[in-house]
Design a protein around this motif. Sequence first.
Motif: not given
Length: 505
Positions: A482-489
């Motif tokens: 996976x990529x590090x620039x993930x967003x979890x609200x």
Amino acid sequence: MDMLVVCRDDSMQVAVNGTGKAPGLAITGVDMGALTSSPKVPPSSGTVGVRHSVDEDGNESVLKVVRYIGETYGIDFGKVGIVKADAPSARESLQDVSPPGGSVKNDDDDDAAGHYGWPELQIGVVREAVVIAEALPDYPTVAQFAFSTLKALYPYLTPSEQAQFYAAAGKALATARRRGDERKVEYWAGRPVLSLEVTPLPHHRLPIEHSITDLEPSVMKSASTVTGRRDPFIYNPRLKAASTTQATIVQHEPVEFVLTLFNPFSFDLEIHNLFLSTTGVAFDCPGVPTSIPAESYRVLRLTGTASEPGSLVVRGIKAQLPGGVVREFLLPMSTDEEDKQAERRKSLQDAEGLRTKYYGLEARLSDKTGKRLSLTEKAKALVKPVTPSFLTCKVVEQQPLLRIRRTTLTHGALMLYNGERSTIRLTLENISTIPVDFLKLGFDDSTISAAQHMLTEGDLSVAEAYETEYDLVHRPVFTWQGTTDQSILPDKKAIVTVTCLGKYG
């Protein structure tokens, strides 16, 4: 002590008219029987209770004589002061404005000066002084006399006598409050706190400071994976461990402090309000009432929350007894050198108490104040002016917090053959109030440390060493694509897929 107390007639005789009826509030011709239907009250016999004013002329003069006689016997009736309700305690204000570089004053410093007088005789004098104050009546002074006796002479009082003085002072304060007297007494119960510690955060909530190199791609760390972290220097000061004297807490997350309290009296000590005394960033710690059993210890836990990042300094605690004002108790962190100086100073003061240089009334503590002795001056010279250091906590900004909501593993385990691959799906949930905008997974397994140990020993052949290094770098047990620039609200979930490779071991 023999004193003659002239009783003043503060009561007013009820004037009786010719018919033998009480006129009530100066109202004549009122038939009280017509105003009541109760069969227990006979007709025309109604009375009204009247509280007469108390004549306070001369009370201060009588109390001044009592204090002077007590001073002659070595009793300090002013050891516990009386202050107004809207005025802070004099001793608390003295601590708040202590000059920088000065030493912190302890409650034990007054006791170290020694004791003057015959305790058994002093207790009898105090009893008569309390009776005189009650007869005047001056209820705040009754409480002052009783609390001063408890503070100075409690080691010489029996448990029943301590309870009697404590109960008499409580009743006197309650009576004075009912009569509209808003004066309060200073804190009198000595130093209640012995230690103050901060509870470490749980491992899953402990913020870990990472290096900037952790943001680099994992390919740049292949060498460290093979050989592990090695330092050519025997001692490297740049790799010192983090300081253990400064705790780390998180903004808007509760932190717990543990207090050890002690009650030297033979009755349960009620503390009306107790809370932390802090400086630095804003810290919300509500006060709590507590009770310390007689002649025992009590462990109390206080929880607070820092509302902004920065440095939090915990100076000590503030305590308030029923009917008293708030008193601050400082808890500086002393070094070994300061502890040695304190022990040496105490030994010199104990030696000074055994030396007899004055007799009679000249041996009173008040008379010896201006006649400092040689050992006392030497003990004072040992005290070097130092800036007290207190418990300091580093408050970091609010951090996001993830938890593994569920996995695809059965019973938390996975069995694979050597070389077989499988995928594990992890459902992550953001349980904090701020979003997550960076996600990086790190893995560790038992095969890495074993392979690094074999490479370090150097007993492998060239081919075996090459195969081991290649296996560590190119065939890890766990991988994530996976990529590090993930967003979890906040309160949202994300699914992460991890590939697992089977190996021997």
